[in-house]
Design a protein around this motif. Structure first.
Motif, PDB file in Angstrom:
ATOM      1  N   LEU A 172       0.753  -1.453  -0.044  1.00  0.00           N
ATOM      2  CA  LEU A 172       0.148   0.077  -0.068  1.00  0.00           C
ATOM      3  C   LEU A 172       0.966   1.273  -0.077  1.00  0.00           C
ATOM      4  CD1 LEU A 172      -2.721   0.970   0.176  1.00  0.00           C
ATOM      5  CD2 LEU A 172      -2.740   0.915   2.787  1.00  0.00           C
ATOM      6  N   TRP A 173       1.944   1.420   0.778  1.00  0.00           N
ATOM      7  CA  TRP A 173       2.884   2.380   0.825  1.00  0.00           C
ATOM      8  C   TRP A 173       3.404   2.787  -0.283  1.00  0.00           C
ATOM      9  CZ3 TRP A 173       3.071   6.834   3.204  1.00  0.00           C
ATOM     10  CH2 TRP A 173       4.317   7.604   2.941  1.00  0.00           C
ATOM     11  N   HIS A 174       3.927   1.725  -1.146  1.00  0.00           N
ATOM     12  CA  HIS A 174       4.508   1.813  -2.241  1.00  0.00           C
ATOM     13  C   HIS A 174       3.810   2.223  -3.379  1.00  0.00           C
ATOM     14  CE1 HIS A 174       6.439   0.157  -6.059  1.00  0.00           C
ATOM     15  NE2 HIS A 174       7.427   0.756  -5.485  1.00  0.00           N
ATOM     16  N   ALA A 175       2.605   1.996  -3.372  1.00  0.00           N
ATOM     17  CA  ALA A 175       1.558   2.319  -4.404  1.00  0.00           C
ATOM     18  C   ALA A 175       1.338   3.906  -4.208  1.00  0.00           C
ATOM     19  CB  ALA A 175       0.286   1.596  -4.104  1.00  0.00           C
ATOM     20  N   VAL A 176       1.040   4.469  -2.889  1.00  0.00           N
ATOM     21  CA  VAL A 176       0.843   5.806  -2.667  1.00  0.00           C
ATOM     22  C   VAL A 176       1.925   6.622  -2.906  1.00  0.00           C
ATOM     23  CG1 VAL A 176       0.467   7.447  -0.729  1.00  0.00           C
ATOM     24  CG2 VAL A 176      -0.518   5.307  -0.778  1.00  0.00           C
ATOM     25  N   VAL A 177       3.351   6.128  -2.785  1.00  0.00           N
ATOM     26  CA  VAL A 177       4.381   6.939  -3.120  1.00  0.00           C
ATOM     27  C   VAL A 177       4.607   6.993  -4.629  1.00  0.00           C
ATOM     28  CG1 VAL A 177       6.900   7.003  -3.084  1.00  0.00           C
ATOM     29  CG2 VAL A 177       5.723   6.466  -0.954  1.00  0.00           C
ATOM     30  N   THR A 178       4.486   5.724  -5.368  1.00  0.00           N
ATOM     31  CA  THR A 178       4.693   5.630  -6.761  1.00  0.00           C
ATOM     32  C   THR A 178       3.574   6.400  -7.419  1.00  0.00           C
ATOM     33  OG1 THR A 178       5.452   3.437  -6.445  1.00  0.00           O
ATOM     34  CG2 THR A 178       4.625   4.100  -8.813  1.00  0.00           C
ATOM     35  N   MET A 179       2.396   6.728  -6.933  1.00  0.00           N
ATOM     36  CA  MET A 179       1.510   7.359  -7.729  1.00  0.00           C
ATOM     37  C   MET A 179       1.625   8.883  -7.320  1.00  0.00           C
ATOM     38  SD  MET A 179      -2.216   5.308  -6.885  1.00  0.00           S
ATOM     39  CE  MET A 179      -3.204   6.406  -7.719  1.00  0.00           C
ATOM     40  N   PHE A 180       2.010   9.356  -6.358  1.00  0.00           N
ATOM     41  CA  PHE A 180       2.471  10.697  -6.075  1.00  0.00           C
ATOM     42  C   PHE A 180       3.609  11.199  -6.840  1.00  0.00           C
ATOM     43  CE2 PHE A 180      -0.387  11.035  -2.608  1.00  0.00           C
ATOM     44  CZ  PHE A 180      -0.295  12.347  -2.206  1.00  0.00           C
ATOM     45  N   ARG A 181       4.677  10.320  -6.990  1.00  0.00           N
ATOM     46  CA  ARG A 181       5.931  10.654  -7.806  1.00  0.00           C
ATOM     47  C   ARG A 181       5.390  10.617  -9.301  1.00  0.00           C
ATOM     48  NH1 ARG A 181      10.506   7.239  -4.999  1.00  0.00           N
ATOM     49  NH2 ARG A 181      10.647   8.574  -3.153  1.00  0.00           N
ATOM     50  N   ARG A 182       4.818   9.728  -9.735  1.00  0.00           N
ATOM     51  CA  ARG A 182       4.475   9.460 -11.468  1.00  0.00           C
ATOM     52  C   ARG A 182       3.494  10.394 -11.883  1.00  0.00           C
ATOM     53  NH1 ARG A 182       5.718   3.092 -12.206  1.00  0.00           N
ATOM     54  NH2 ARG A 182       7.905   2.989 -11.508  1.00  0.00           N
ATOM     55  N   GLU A 183       2.270  10.469 -11.119  1.00  0.00           N
ATOM     56  CA  GLU A 183       1.179  11.004 -11.575  1.00  0.00           C
ATOM     57  C   GLU A 183       0.514  12.133 -10.716  1.00  0.00           C
ATOM     58  OE1 GLU A 183      -2.004   7.747 -12.440  1.00  0.00           O
ATOM     59  OE2 GLU A 183      -0.261   6.430 -11.706  1.00  0.00           O
ATOM     60  N   GLY A 184       0.913  12.535  -9.422  1.00  0.00           N
ATOM     61  CA  GLY A 184       0.541  13.560  -8.837  1.00  0.00           C
ATOM     62  C   GLY A 184      -0.487  13.133  -7.699  1.00  0.00           C
ATOM     63  N   PRO A 185      -0.583  14.101  -6.799  1.00  0.00           N
ATOM     64  CA  PRO A 185      -1.328  13.811  -5.719  1.00  0.00           C
ATOM     65  C   PRO A 185      -2.882  13.473  -6.228  1.00  0.00           C
ATOM     66  CG  PRO A 185      -0.693  15.984  -5.538  1.00  0.00           C
ATOM     67  CD  PRO A 185       0.169  15.298  -6.450  1.00  0.00           C
ATOM     68  N   LEU A 186      -3.336  14.345  -7.171  1.00  0.00           N
ATOM     69  CA  LEU A 186      -4.708  14.292  -7.765  1.00  0.00           C
ATOM     70  C   LEU A 186      -5.073  12.750  -8.317  1.00  0.00           C
ATOM     71  CD1 LEU A 186      -5.420  17.907  -9.314  1.00  0.00           C
ATOM     72  CD2 LEU A 186      -6.224  16.886  -7.121  1.00  0.00           C
ATOM     73  N   SER A 187      -4.224  11.909  -8.633  1.00  0.00           N
ATOM     74  CA  SER A 187      -4.401  10.684  -9.141  1.00  0.00           C
ATOM     75  C   SER A 187      -5.041  10.031  -8.164  1.00  0.00           C
ATOM     76  CB  SER A 187      -2.866  10.031  -9.616  1.00  0.00           C
ATOM     77  OG  SER A 187      -2.073   9.638  -8.289  1.00  0.00           O
ATOM     78  N   LEU A 188      -4.956  10.095  -6.908  1.00  0.00           N
ATOM     79  CA  LEU A 188      -5.692   9.260  -5.943  1.00  0.00           C
ATOM     80  C   LEU A 188      -7.072   9.550  -5.938  1.00  0.00           C
ATOM     81  CD1 LEU A 188      -3.554   9.870  -2.919  1.00  0.00           C
ATOM     82  CD2 LEU A 188      -3.691   7.634  -4.163  1.00  0.00           C
TER      83      LEU A 188
END
Length: 331
Positions: free
Chosen positions: A160-176
């Motif tokens: 879960l943590w790896h997914a959050v960090v990866t999405m933040f870095r590659r797609e930005g916080p709005l990707s969530l």
């Protein structure tokens, strides 16, 4: 019954919001354990771009039995519980927020707005608003759950943590928050229909002198789940498509890749590329899931509410008895 009950306290008035949240959390936790495999099947069908045709079976997943067998052979038994951790967090939190909000809103509608809290229309509006509150609060966890279910082998996200960090870095916080628009559009009528239909089925059973009880709650909830899911399913499919937009590395393991510019673009692309049936991909496992999940949620929620009410009434009775004893001693 679910929702605020204006009857006197000794006749079983509704629980406080905190106890409703506790009952909703427990209901969400227990339900998720049983229905996660159906959720995996539903999401895999929803994310499959290829047209479904028995004459030209280009799609990877063609039916419930075939999809179950293929996922088991390619990814193992654990694949049916992919995304279970974020899904479980989502279910527990969603159940708490939704039911606590629903109890509060039905009480507010009765006391402040002078509407009958047991009216199906009130349950429709309050149920929709409660679900919107829970959806906005927990959309990131729903997106993460969908991403975990979508990824094949090898995995893109380790945890879960790896997914959050990866999405933040590659797609930005709005990707969530991808898919939030169709989520809000879909969840209001879906949840509203769930609560209203559950209310109506309870009323019908009383008119027909059908005995009430936990099994009765399970049946009423299952029927409500099937009706609400069938009527709002296309919006759920669009939400899932948008949640995995930009997640091509994992999706390509089980189908074509498609990107969308927004909600309307997603809708037009599905209609143009997959036809009307494209909006109902995964409907069968989704209806099974809706029947089981909604039925079990209301079943567990009513059960825990009754337990909490009995405990509350027992404690109140014990307190009154103690006061009576103290008074007699003084006399």
């Amino acid at each position: 019954m679910v929702g605020y009950d204006p009857r006197p306290q000794d006749q079983g008035q509704g629980l406080s919001s905190s106890k409703a949240a506790a009952a909703g959390s427990a209901a969400g936790l227990l339900t998720r354990v049983f229905i996660n495999p159906l959720d995996v099947l539903k999401i895999r069908f929803q994310l499959q771009i290829e047209r479904f045709s028995l004459l030209e079976p280009r799609a990877k997943y063609l039916g419930i039995a075939q999809a179950t067998n293929r996922i088991f052979r390619e990814e193992g038994l654990r694949a049916f519980w992919k995304g279970h951790v974020p899904a479980q967090i989502l279910s527990i939190s969603y159940g708490a927020v939704q039911f606590a909000s629903f109890e509060f809103l039905t009480k507010f509608a009765h006391n402040a707005m002078l509407y009958d809290a047991r009216n199906p229309i009130v349950h429709f509006v309050c149920g929709g608003l409660a679900a919107c509150t829970a959806t906005v609060t927990l959309q990131p966890m729903d997106t993460l759950r969908t991403r975990f279910v979508a990824q094949g082998e090898p995995k893109v996200y380790r945890n879960l943590w790896h997914a959050v960090v990866t999405m933040f870095r590659r797609e930005g916080p709005l990707s969530l928050y991808r898919g939030l628009t169709p989520s809000i559009i879909a969840v209001f009528p879906y949840a509203g229909l769930q609560f209203a239909s559950y209310n109506i089925f309870h009323r019908i059973s009383k008119w027909g002198s059908i005995s009430s009880g936990n099994v009765h709650n399970l049946v009423c909830g299952s029927c409500a789940g099937i009706i609400s899911k069938t009527l709002t399913y296309p919006l759920d499919l669009l939400k899932k498509r948008m949640q995995v937009d930009g997640f091509q590395k994992a999706r390509i393991s089980f189908g074509q890749v498609q990107t969308y510019k927004g909600f309307l673009d997603c809708m037009f692309q599905v209609a143009r590329g997959e036809g009307l049936r494209g909006f109902y991909k995964g409907l069968s496992p989704s209806m099974l899931k809706a029947a089981f999940s909604t039925g079990l949620v209301f079943f567990w929620y009513e059960l825990f509410c009754n337990i909490l009410n009995d405990h509350k009434q027992g404690a109140s009775s014990g307190h009154q008895q103690q006061q009576s004893k103290d008074l007699n001693r003084k006399q």
